[in-house]
Each structure stands twice: as structure tokens, then as C-alpha cells.
Design a protein around this motif. Structure first.
Motif, short mmCIF file in Angstrom:
data_model
loop_
_atom_site.label_atom_id
_atom_site.label_comp_id
_atom_site.label_asym_id
_atom_site.label_seq_id
_atom_site.Cartn_x
_atom_site.Cartn_y
_atom_site.Cartn_z
N GLU A 28 -14.32 20.46 -12.01
CA GLU A 28 -14.13 20.69 -10.57
C GLU A 28 -13.76 19.38 -9.89
N TYR A 29 -12.70 19.41 -9.11
CA TYR A 29 -12.20 18.22 -8.45
C TYR A 29 -11.87 18.53 -6.99
N ARG A 30 -11.88 17.49 -6.15
CA ARG A 30 -11.53 17.64 -4.74
C ARG A 30 -10.38 16.69 -4.42
N THR A 31 -9.86 16.77 -3.20
CA THR A 31 -8.75 15.93 -2.78
C THR A 31 -9.15 15.08 -1.58
N VAL A 32 -8.74 13.83 -1.61
CA VAL A 32 -8.88 12.93 -0.47
C VAL A 32 -7.50 12.36 -0.15
N VAL A 33 -7.37 11.77 1.03
CA VAL A 33 -6.09 11.20 1.45
C VAL A 33 -6.28 9.81 2.01
N HIS A 34 -5.23 9.03 1.91
CA HIS A 34 -5.12 7.74 2.59
C HIS A 34 -3.75 7.68 3.24
N VAL A 35 -3.67 7.08 4.40
CA VAL A 35 -2.40 6.87 5.08
C VAL A 35 -2.24 5.37 5.26
N CYS A 36 -1.11 4.87 4.82
CA CYS A 36 -0.78 3.45 4.97
C CYS A 36 0.35 3.35 5.99
N ILE A 37 0.04 2.80 7.16
CA ILE A 37 1.03 2.67 8.22
C ILE A 37 1.54 1.22 8.20
N PHE A 38 2.82 1.07 7.87
CA PHE A 38 3.47 -0.23 7.86
C PHE A 38 4.29 -0.38 9.13
N ASP A 39 4.50 -1.61 9.58
CA ASP A 39 5.42 -1.83 10.69
C ASP A 39 6.76 -2.32 10.13
N ARG A 43 4.21 -5.38 7.61
CA ARG A 43 2.75 -5.54 7.65
C ARG A 43 2.09 -4.17 7.59
N LEU A 44 0.88 -4.14 7.06
CA LEU A 44 0.11 -2.91 6.96
C LEU A 44 -0.96 -2.91 8.04
N LEU A 45 -1.09 -1.79 8.73
CA LEU A 45 -2.19 -1.61 9.67
C LEU A 45 -3.45 -1.40 8.85
N ILE A 46 -4.44 -2.26 9.04
CA ILE A 46 -5.69 -2.12 8.31
C ILE A 46 -6.82 -1.87 9.30
N GLN A 47 -7.87 -1.24 8.81
CA GLN A 47 -9.01 -0.93 9.67
C GLN A 47 -10.28 -1.47 9.02
N GLN A 48 -11.18 -1.91 9.87
CA GLN A 48 -12.50 -2.29 9.39
C GLN A 48 -13.42 -1.09 9.60
N ARG A 49 -14.04 -0.67 8.53
CA ARG A 49 -14.95 0.47 8.60
C ARG A 49 -16.19 0.10 9.41
N SER A 50 -16.73 1.06 10.14
CA SER A 50 -17.90 0.78 10.97
C SER A 50 -19.11 0.46 10.09
N PHE A 159 1.57 -2.72 -5.20
CA PHE A 159 2.37 -1.53 -5.43
C PHE A 159 2.61 -0.77 -4.13
N LEU A 160 1.58 -0.63 -3.30
CA LEU A 160 1.75 0.06 -2.02
C LEU A 160 2.80 -0.65 -1.17
N PHE A 161 2.73 -1.98 -1.12
CA PHE A 161 3.72 -2.73 -0.35
C PHE A 161 5.10 -2.59 -0.97
N ASP A 162 5.19 -2.61 -2.29
CA ASP A 162 6.48 -2.45 -2.96
C ASP A 162 7.06 -1.06 -2.72
N MET A 163 6.21 -0.04 -2.73
CA MET A 163 6.68 1.34 -2.55
C MET A 163 7.31 1.56 -1.18
N ARG A 164 6.85 0.84 -0.17
CA ARG A 164 7.36 1.09 1.17
C ARG A 164 8.84 0.80 1.27
N GLY A 165 9.37 -0.08 0.47
CA GLY A 165 10.79 -0.40 0.56
C GLY A 165 11.63 0.20 -0.54
N THR A 166 11.00 0.81 -1.52
CA THR A 166 11.73 1.28 -2.70
C THR A 166 12.41 2.62 -2.50
N PHE A 167 11.68 3.58 -2.02
CA PHE A 167 12.19 4.94 -1.95
C PHE A 167 12.51 5.38 -0.54
N GLY A 168 12.24 4.56 0.43
CA GLY A 168 12.42 4.96 1.82
C GLY A 168 11.34 5.94 2.21
#
Length: 172
Positions: A28-39, A43-50, A159-168
Motif C-alpha cells: 500500500e502506497y500513497r502520493t505526495v507532491v512538491h512544487v518548485c517555483i523558479f524565477d 532561482r528557486l523559491l524556498i520556504q522555511q517550515r514553521s 537535478f531539479l535546477f538542471d530540469m528547469r532548463g532542459t525540457f521547458g
């Protein structure tokens, strides 16, 4: 109680739900998500968790992350998490995750998008997010080296930074 849909190892729905934090049975498995917002400057928008967060309190993380609720698609959950945590309406219509990472408990979909946002236009969800800022890859790796960033492998962050420019990806 937060419910999640359950999937098998091939991500085929099992037709059952479970409490989000409850132990899952074998297969049994579940799904989670992450969103990486680049400008547009890369640069990547990062958040500090509370500090109230159960896991990784006060650690820095990618733009947004969270669980996919029962009945939601990964895309819907990504849009909801961005709206809840950053107060930002993000339309991901037609956008698929750029990468999916398998972890012990499930699947983690990473959506990569580009938006030029002013930090003062964000409305942070205080229960989840202490602060947000823009950072480039060397800054994030230095934060990780100091133990300030969630312990993603450095190669994965790159890899996340590289992916942002590789595939559009969407810039709408």
C-alpha cells in the motif's frame, strides 16, 4: 482525520483509503507532491517550515510540499498546497510532474514551474511556513551542508535546477 488514496507498487489505485499518518500495509502506497517555483533568473523559491511542524521543523525546503488527499489528483493537490501555503493561485492545467521519486511509503511528484513573483505578494500559512525567499543552487547546497535545508541529496537538488532548463516548463 486526513485520508489518502492507496495505490499498489505500480501506482494503480487499490480503491481504498487510509489515514494519512497511519502505517500502511504491505503493498500500500500513497502520493505526495512538491512544487518548485523558479524565477526567470534561475532561482528557486524556498520556504522555511514553521517550528510547529512535526517533521523537519524550521528546516528550509523547496517552494511547497504536501500530501495528496483522497479523491484528489496529484495536480490538484499541488495547486491546493501552493494556494494554502503561499496564498498563490497556480494553474497547472495540462502540466505533468517533471519527476516522480519513489520513497518507502509511496510516490512523490515534483512539479517545476517558472514564475516571477514578489515575495510581498505571498500570503504565508503561518502554521506551515515561517518565511520564504529566493535562492540559487550554491546557496541551497551551502544551507544543506549546514543542516538548515531538508536532507535531499545534493545531486537531486542539482537535478531539479538542471530540469528547469532542459525540457521547458510552463511560464504562464
Amino acid at each position: 482525520m486526513e485520508l489518502v488514496d492507496l495505490y499498489d507498487e505500480d501506482r494503480i489505485p487499490l480503491g481504498r483509503t487510509a489515514e494519512r499518518h497511519a502505517p500502511k500495509g504491505p503493498g500500500e502506497y500513497r502520493t505526495v507532491v512538491h512544487v518548485c517555483i523558479f524565477d526567470s533568473r534561475g532561482r528557486l523559491l524556498i520556504q522555511q517550515r514553521s517550528r510547529e511542524k512535526e517533521s523537519w521543523p524550521e528546516a528550509w525546503d523547496v517552494s511547497v510540499g504536501g500530501g495528496v488527499d483522497a479523491g484528489e489528483t496529484s495536480r490538484q493537490a499541488a495547486e491546493r498546497e501552493v494556494r494554502e501555503e503561499l496564498g498563490l493561485a497556480l494553474d497547472l492545467s495540462g502540466v505533468r510532474p517533471s519527476v516522480t521519486v519513489n520513497f518507502d511509503g509511496g510516490f512523490d511528484d515534483f512539479f517545476l514551474v517558472e514564475r516571477d513573483l514578489a515575495l510581498e505578494d505571498l500570503t504565508l500559512q503561518k502554521e506551515e511556513v515561517a518565511q520564504a525567499r529566493w535562492a540559487d543552487l550554491p546557496e541551497i547546497c551551502a544551507m544543506a551542508d549546514r543542516g538548515e535545508f531538508i536532507a535531499y541529496p545534493r545531486s537531486f537538488l542539482a537535478f531539479l535546477f538542471d530540469m528547469r532548463g532542459t525540457f521547458g516548463f510552463p511560464t504562464k
